[in-house]
Design a protein around this motif. Structure first.
Motif, PDB file in Angstrom:
ATOM      1  N   ILE A 452     -15.504  21.292 -23.493  1.00  0.00           N
ATOM      2  CA  ILE A 452     -15.258  22.355 -24.484  1.00  0.00           C
ATOM      3  C   ILE A 452     -14.031  23.178 -24.106  1.00  0.00           C
ATOM      4  O   ILE A 452     -13.148  23.434 -24.942  1.00  0.00           O
ATOM      5  CB  ILE A 452     -16.511  23.247 -24.618  1.00  0.00           C
ATOM      6  CG1 ILE A 452     -17.587  22.520 -25.428  1.00  0.00           C
ATOM      7  CG2 ILE A 452     -16.162  24.587 -25.258  1.00  0.00           C
ATOM      8  CD1 ILE A 452     -18.935  23.207 -25.402  1.00  0.00           C
ATOM      9  N   ASN A 453     -13.940  23.590 -22.849  1.00  0.00           N
ATOM     10  CA  ASN A 453     -12.799  24.404 -22.429  1.00  0.00           C
ATOM     11  C   ASN A 453     -11.489  23.635 -22.514  1.00  0.00           C
ATOM     12  O   ASN A 453     -10.462  24.160 -22.966  1.00  0.00           O
ATOM     13  CB  ASN A 453     -13.018  24.913 -20.999  1.00  0.00           C
ATOM     14  CG  ASN A 453     -13.955  26.101 -20.944  1.00  0.00           C
ATOM     15  OD1 ASN A 453     -13.862  27.007 -21.757  1.00  0.00           O
ATOM     16  ND2 ASN A 453     -14.869  26.102 -19.995  1.00  0.00           N
ATOM     17  N   THR A 454     -11.527  22.372 -22.081  1.00  0.00           N
ATOM     18  CA  THR A 454     -10.315  21.556 -22.137  1.00  0.00           C
ATOM     19  C   THR A 454      -9.889  21.305 -23.584  1.00  0.00           C
ATOM     20  O   THR A 454      -8.705  21.413 -23.930  1.00  0.00           O
ATOM     21  CB  THR A 454     -10.542  20.214 -21.426  1.00  0.00           C
ATOM     22  OG1 THR A 454     -10.940  20.457 -20.075  1.00  0.00           O
ATOM     23  CG2 THR A 454      -9.273  19.373 -21.416  1.00  0.00           C
ATOM     24  N   ASP A 461      -3.171  25.001 -28.193  1.00  0.00           N
ATOM     25  CA  ASP A 461      -1.737  24.806 -27.969  1.00  0.00           C
ATOM     26  C   ASP A 461      -1.110  24.022 -29.120  1.00  0.00           C
ATOM     27  O   ASP A 461      -0.002  24.341 -29.577  1.00  0.00           O
ATOM     28  CB  ASP A 461      -1.510  24.066 -26.647  1.00  0.00           C
ATOM     29  CG  ASP A 461      -1.854  24.927 -25.441  1.00  0.00           C
ATOM     30  OD1 ASP A 461      -1.950  26.157 -25.602  1.00  0.00           O
ATOM     31  OD2 ASP A 461      -2.045  24.361 -24.341  1.00  0.00           O
ATOM     32  N   LEU A 462      -1.807  22.981 -29.582  1.00  0.00           N
ATOM     33  CA  LEU A 462      -1.285  22.167 -30.674  1.00  0.00           C
ATOM     34  C   LEU A 462      -1.153  22.984 -31.960  1.00  0.00           C
ATOM     35  O   LEU A 462      -0.110  22.940 -32.643  1.00  0.00           O
ATOM     36  CB  LEU A 462      -2.199  20.961 -30.914  1.00  0.00           C
ATOM     37  CG  LEU A 462      -1.831  20.043 -32.092  1.00  0.00           C
ATOM     38  CD1 LEU A 462      -0.461  19.414 -31.878  1.00  0.00           C
ATOM     39  CD2 LEU A 462      -2.898  18.968 -32.286  1.00  0.00           C
ATOM     40  N   HIS A 463      -2.182  23.740 -32.289  1.00  0.00           N
ATOM     41  CA  HIS A 463      -2.144  24.534 -33.525  1.00  0.00           C
ATOM     42  C   HIS A 463      -1.113  25.654 -33.429  1.00  0.00           C
ATOM     43  O   HIS A 463      -0.445  25.976 -34.435  1.00  0.00           O
ATOM     44  CB  HIS A 463      -3.528  25.114 -33.830  1.00  0.00           C
ATOM     45  CG  HIS A 463      -4.491  24.105 -34.354  1.00  0.00           C
ATOM     46  ND1 HIS A 463      -4.289  23.413 -35.523  1.00  0.00           N
ATOM     47  CD2 HIS A 463      -5.689  23.662 -33.864  1.00  0.00           C
ATOM     48  CE1 HIS A 463      -5.305  22.590 -35.746  1.00  0.00           C
ATOM     49  NE2 HIS A 463      -6.161  22.720 -34.750  1.00  0.00           N
ATOM     50  N   ARG A 468       3.853  28.130 -35.237  1.00  0.00           N
ATOM     51  CA  ARG A 468       5.138  28.753 -34.918  1.00  0.00           C
ATOM     52  C   ARG A 468       6.263  28.187 -35.787  1.00  0.00           C
ATOM     53  O   ARG A 468       7.266  28.866 -36.027  1.00  0.00           O
ATOM     54  CB  ARG A 468       5.455  28.557 -33.441  1.00  0.00           C
ATOM     55  CG  ARG A 468       4.687  29.529 -32.546  1.00  0.00           C
ATOM     56  CD  ARG A 468       4.837  29.204 -31.090  1.00  0.00           C
ATOM     57  NE  ARG A 468       4.086  30.141 -30.261  1.00  0.00           N
ATOM     58  CZ  ARG A 468       3.668  29.862 -29.035  1.00  0.00           C
ATOM     59  NH1 ARG A 468       3.904  28.674 -28.502  1.00  0.00           N
ATOM     60  NH2 ARG A 468       2.997  30.764 -28.341  1.00  0.00           N
ATOM     61  N   GLU A 469       6.101  26.941 -36.223  1.00  0.00           N
ATOM     62  CA  GLU A 469       7.101  26.365 -37.113  1.00  0.00           C
ATOM     63  C   GLU A 469       7.152  27.103 -38.453  1.00  0.00           C
ATOM     64  O   GLU A 469       8.151  27.032 -39.168  1.00  0.00           O
ATOM     65  CB  GLU A 469       6.789  24.883 -37.350  1.00  0.00           C
ATOM     66  CG  GLU A 469       6.893  24.030 -36.087  1.00  0.00           C
ATOM     67  CD  GLU A 469       6.429  22.605 -36.321  1.00  0.00           C
ATOM     68  OE1 GLU A 469       5.983  22.324 -37.461  1.00  0.00           O
ATOM     69  OE2 GLU A 469       6.521  21.776 -35.397  1.00  0.00           O
ATOM     70  N   ARG A 510      -1.518  33.266 -32.000  1.00  0.00           N
ATOM     71  CA  ARG A 510      -2.390  32.779 -30.925  1.00  0.00           C
ATOM     72  C   ARG A 510      -3.860  32.814 -31.361  1.00  0.00           C
ATOM     73  O   ARG A 510      -4.608  31.863 -31.119  1.00  0.00           O
ATOM     74  CB  ARG A 510      -2.183  33.644 -29.673  1.00  0.00           C
ATOM     75  CG  ARG A 510      -3.129  33.324 -28.524  1.00  0.00           C
ATOM     76  CD  ARG A 510      -2.747  34.106 -27.285  1.00  0.00           C
ATOM     77  NE  ARG A 510      -1.480  33.648 -26.758  1.00  0.00           N
ATOM     78  CZ  ARG A 510      -1.345  32.604 -25.947  1.00  0.00           C
ATOM     79  NH1 ARG A 510      -2.402  31.901 -25.574  1.00  0.00           N
ATOM     80  NH2 ARG A 510      -0.162  32.265 -25.496  1.00  0.00           N
ATOM     81  N   GLN A 511      -4.247  33.906 -32.005  1.00  0.00           N
ATOM     82  CA  GLN A 511      -5.644  34.020 -32.439  1.00  0.00           C
ATOM     83  C   GLN A 511      -5.973  32.981 -33.507  1.00  0.00           C
ATOM     84  O   GLN A 511      -7.034  32.347 -33.450  1.00  0.00           O
ATOM     85  CB  GLN A 511      -5.906  35.427 -32.969  1.00  0.00           C
ATOM     86  CG  GLN A 511      -7.360  35.678 -33.343  1.00  0.00           C
ATOM     87  CD  GLN A 511      -7.555  37.053 -33.959  1.00  0.00           C
ATOM     88  OE1 GLN A 511      -7.147  37.287 -35.092  1.00  0.00           O
ATOM     89  NE2 GLN A 511      -8.160  37.963 -33.217  1.00  0.00           N
ATOM     90  N   GLN A 512      -5.062  32.789 -34.461  1.00  0.00           N
ATOM     91  CA  GLN A 512      -5.315  31.810 -35.505  1.00  0.00           C
ATOM     92  C   GLN A 512      -5.357  30.397 -34.933  1.00  0.00           C
ATOM     93  O   GLN A 512      -6.148  29.559 -35.384  1.00  0.00           O
ATOM     94  CB  GLN A 512      -4.229  31.900 -36.587  1.00  0.00           C
ATOM     95  CG  GLN A 512      -4.525  31.077 -37.829  1.00  0.00           C
ATOM     96  CD  GLN A 512      -5.819  31.500 -38.513  1.00  0.00           C
ATOM     97  OE1 GLN A 512      -6.151  32.677 -38.548  1.00  0.00           O
ATOM     98  NE2 GLN A 512      -6.558  30.537 -39.041  1.00  0.00           N
ATOM     99  N   GLY A 513      -4.532  30.117 -33.928  1.00  0.00           N
ATOM    100  CA  GLY A 513      -4.588  28.820 -33.265  1.00  0.00           C
ATOM    101  C   GLY A 513      -5.933  28.583 -32.603  1.00  0.00           C
ATOM    102  O   GLY A 513      -6.478  27.472 -32.637  1.00  0.00           O
TER     103      GLY A 513
END
Length: 552
Positions: A452-454, A461-463, A468-469, A510-513
């Motif tokens: 779960i953590n991984t 990170d992916l989202h 950011r794009e 970050r939160q939305q990701g």
């Protein structure tokens, strides 16, 4: 005549100082008199009170895994520890407990249930006091490890006793109580911990164990009479297997607990302990299969129900401990809730488990337990499926239905899995098998939390990269949003308004990701739990005569 139909008058004769349902020393536990089947054990008030003490001790040991989870910040401040170091308050407990659980079967046979549980309950109580008095992190780590190791002896004991001191007709109801205890303790742990810390201080996370622990110790010593010790076993203790098991399970637990935080095999300690775990496992299994009196008897896995049931309870551990961890993470990191607010939100699962337990106990006697297991895992999958649409605005109302469905599904899975896995084993295998069975649930939780953590970190990170794009300089929507935020800060922060707006936008990304990562994770968990239904047909329905014989 089946065991379940044996009349009470067929109980084997016994001496004046022995419990009526216990065969004489040296007799077979599977025979009674002149070839008659063994009579079912007699349930007396003494034995019922003693069993409840065992269950309560098990509840305390499991509760203390999660009771500190919502109060780590307060403990960190009290011990002057760093954020990375404070995780050892939980890790040390789990490493020590996971070593004791499989060892408890051997010790229960050698010392007897009475002696092992009394030592465990007393030691757990003393260790709890020591934890409350800790003033430094090293002290707390040592005391928590001691608490976890000693307390681990109480968990399998109640499981084994449920099948050796109660007749088959009562076992589904008894397992509903045991299953409720096993699932409720980690579920309410963060809630109880939050309330204690908010109302008193973090020291009461441990002091709350003192009076119940002392009571359980005294009751066990005075009333438990389920079996007799086999002290000769202590001379056959395989110290090499014990050391190998400690290295194998201790290293594995550390790798699973700390791997996601330390970037897995990029860390030297994770690599070294992974190798140590593999070498320890090879030596441990070699000793278990080659010595005459193995430390842990793995032949219980020859029973298909026990083997399949262990796999099911492994995955159930993912759902039990994984989702107990996920809800507070979402509420804390996304919603910004404190420990008390988190506790007030996640109590729903425990409430529905409590209501469902007696119903499942009745259904387990009247229906094929495989139907309940299949329905339970499907319900688990649906509860996760409902969470795949989660947003940052979800709170108590939106989380109510998934939590309620999870509570019902946990009980529908836990109780019948326990019954089909352990009820068909012979009595002399139960203590050892109970340790293995509980170990699988704990390892399932450890593997689940590591995954779960991984997964959350990678998907976040992916989202974030994709989001950011959409908020780079020059995009009209992003520029308009930034200008609006800058204007709102201008009156309060002056020349720093634009910098504050950029920081807030970055935090929003970050939160939305993270929220999107939660949605992805719940998709994976929904598929995992629903797919387990295909394993249910591998379970054999326990026959009418299946179940444990009288205590011996």
């Amino acid at each position: 005549m089946s065991q379940g139909d044996a009349p009470q008058g067929d109980r084997p004769a016994s001496g004046p100082n022995r419990v009526p349902a216990r065969p004489a020393a040296g007799s077979s536990p599977n025979a009674s008199g002149a070839g008659r089947p063994p009579a079912e054990p007699e349930v007396t008030p003494r034995r019922l009170i003693a069993f409840l003490a065992l269950v309560f001790g098990m509840f305390m040991a499991i509760l203390d895994i999660q009771i500190v989870s919502s109060s780590l910040a307060e403990i960190q401040a009290g011990l002057s520890a760093s954020p990375d170091e404070i995780s050892w308050v939980q890790t040390s407990y789990l490493i020590a407990e996971v070593i004791m659980i499989p060892l408890s079967g051997f010790l229960a046979r050698a010392l007897s249930t009475r002696v092992l549980f009394t030592i465990s309950a007393a030691g757990f109580t003393v260790a709890s006091v020591l934890c409350a008095t800790a003033t430094t992190l090293p002290e707390m780590i040592v005391y928590r490890a001691l608490q976890g190791f000693i307390g681990g002896g109480m968990i399998p004991t109640a499981f084994a006793a449920a099948y050796t001191i109660f007749p088959k007709r009562l076992q589904p109801a008894i397992m509903a109580l045991v299953g409720l205890t096993v699932t409720l303790a980690p579920t309410v742990g963060p809630t109880v911990g939050g309330y204690l810390t908010e109302l008193f201080s973090w020291h009461w996370l441990f002091l709350v164990n003192v009076i119940p622990g002392a009571a359980a110790t005294l009751i066990a010593w005075a009333l438990v009479d389920f079996d007799e010790p086999e002290p000769g076993l202590l001379k056959k203790l395989d110290y090499l297997a014990l050391a190998a098991m400690a290295v194998f399970l201790g290293s594995l637990e550390y790798v699973l607990e700390e791997g996601a935080r330390d970037d897995w095999f990029q860390d030297d300690a994770i690599r070294a302990l992974s190798v140590a775990s593999v070498l320890g496992a090879v030596l441990f299994f070699w000793r278990c299969f080659t010595v005459k009196e193995p430390l842990v008897d793995l032949r219980a896995y020859n029973n298909r129900n026990f083997a399949v049931g262990s796999l099911l309870t492994f995955v159930l551990g993912v759902g039990l401990y994984g989702l107990t961890y996920l809800y507070p993470v979402f509420l804390g990191r996304v919603r910004g809730y404190d420990s008390l607010q988190i506790g007030e939100t996640v109590f729903v699962t425990g409430m529905f488990m409590f209501v469902t337990a007696p119903v499942v106990g009745v259904l387990s006697r009247k229906t094929d337990p495989r139907f309940l297991i299949g329905a339970g895992f499907l319900g688990f999958g649906l509860s996760c499926l409902d969470l795949t649409y989660i947003t940052q605005d979800w709170a108590f109302g939106e989380l109510f239905l998934p939590q309620a469905l999870r509570g019902v599904s946990l009980m529908m899975c836990m109780v019948p899995i326990n019954v089909v896995s352990l009820a068909t084993l012979p009595p002399n295998k139960l203590k050892n098998a109970s340790g293995l069975f509980n170990l699988m649930r704990n390892l399932g939780g450890a593997f689940g939390l590591a995954f779960i953590n991984t997964f959350l970190n990678d998907r976040q990170d992916l989202h974030m990269l994709r989001l950011r794009e959409s908020v780079v300089w020059g995009r009209q929507v992003a520029d308009e949003r930034l200008a609006s935020m800058t204007q709102s800060f201008a009156g309060r922060m002056g020349s720093d308004a634009e910098l504050a707006a950029i920081k807030q936008m970055s935090q929003s990304v970050r939160q939305q990701g993270l929220v999107l990562a939660f949605g992805d994770l719940f998709w994976v968990l929904a598929i995992l739990f629903a797919s387990l239904v295909i394993l249910v047909p591998l379970v054999r329905k326990p026959g009418s005569g299946a179940g444990a014989a009288p205590a011996h």
